[in-house]
Design a protein around this motif. Sequence first.
Motif, PDB file in Angstrom:
ATOM      1  N   SER A  15       0.831  -1.212   0.000  1.00  0.00           N
ATOM      2  CA  SER A  15       0.000   0.000   0.000  1.00  0.00           C
ATOM      3  C   SER A  15       0.860   1.253   0.000  1.00  0.00           C
ATOM      4  O   SER A  15       0.571   2.227  -0.704  1.00  0.00           O
ATOM      5  N   VAL A  18       2.051   2.908  -3.281  1.00  0.00           N
ATOM      6  CA  VAL A  18       1.156   3.627  -4.190  1.00  0.00           C
ATOM      7  C   VAL A  18       0.608   4.924  -3.599  1.00  0.00           C
ATOM      8  O   VAL A  18      -0.151   5.621  -4.254  1.00  0.00           O
ATOM      9  N   GLN A  21       0.029   8.246  -5.711  1.00  0.00           N
ATOM     10  CA  GLN A  21      -0.184   7.988  -7.131  1.00  0.00           C
ATOM     11  C   GLN A  21      -1.621   8.243  -7.568  1.00  0.00           C
ATOM     12  O   GLN A  21      -1.887   8.423  -8.750  1.00  0.00           O
ATOM     13  N   GLU A  22      -2.534   8.225  -6.613  1.00  0.00           N
ATOM     14  CA  GLU A  22      -3.950   8.469  -6.911  1.00  0.00           C
ATOM     15  C   GLU A  22      -4.518   9.323  -5.788  1.00  0.00           C
ATOM     16  O   GLU A  22      -3.848   9.559  -4.786  1.00  0.00           O
ATOM     17  N   PHE A  27      -7.389   5.796  -3.210  1.00  0.00           N
ATOM     18  CA  PHE A  27      -6.508   4.937  -2.423  1.00  0.00           C
ATOM     19  C   PHE A  27      -7.319   4.167  -1.369  1.00  0.00           C
ATOM     20  O   PHE A  27      -7.203   2.946  -1.239  1.00  0.00           O
ATOM     21  N   PRO A 163       5.439   9.786  -5.241  1.00  0.00           N
ATOM     22  CA  PRO A 163       5.154   8.356  -5.380  1.00  0.00           C
ATOM     23  C   PRO A 163       6.449   7.549  -5.301  1.00  0.00           C
ATOM     24  O   PRO A 163       7.487   7.984  -5.787  1.00  0.00           O
ATOM     25  N   SER A 166       9.482   2.524  -8.633  1.00  0.00           N
ATOM     26  CA  SER A 166       9.418   1.057  -8.780  1.00  0.00           C
ATOM     27  C   SER A 166      10.785   0.476  -8.984  1.00  0.00           C
ATOM     28  O   SER A 166      11.648   0.990  -9.563  1.00  0.00           O
TER      29      SER A 166
END
Length: 166
Positions: A15, A18, A21-22, A27, A163, A166
């Motif tokens: 969790s 992310v 990111q939104e 979320f 964010p 990755s």
Amino acid sequence: MTRSRTVEWQDPSISAAVVGQESGLDFLRSMLSGRLPGPPIAATLGFTLEQVEFGHAVFALEPGEEHYNPIGSVHGGVYATLLDSAAGCAVQSVLPAGMGYTSIDLSVKFLRQINVDTGKVRAIGSVLNHGRRTALAQAELFDSEDRLLAHATSSCMLFPVSPASS
């Protein structure tokens, strides 16, 4: 007689990766739907996110002996955790992508005792005011008969988040 309880949770970094990111509402809706795992504290205490809308969040808990303090009732820290979660997530629900929050303070008023006979309790959080740098929220804890068990207010600091890469 000894009692025991087993607790399982998912990796919280899933969790956390992310966040930002939104929108905060998206979320939280992802956690509610199971697309994202809930926080380990929810598994540890046994509470769940039941509802989230813009400026509003509801958590529920079925009190058990594992929540008791030495005098045979639910510990105030459990009340505070539910109220903090509801108020904080209400704030999170109004944040756009790229914004985060943290609690600055939490003021709790305990009004009624909770024990296993109380049954399911619900913490209902709502945003009272939010600006660019701070937000004010409140949360109320109710039993199944809608009696007010506790009340809290929380100030939150808002800040930009990056964010996770990755």
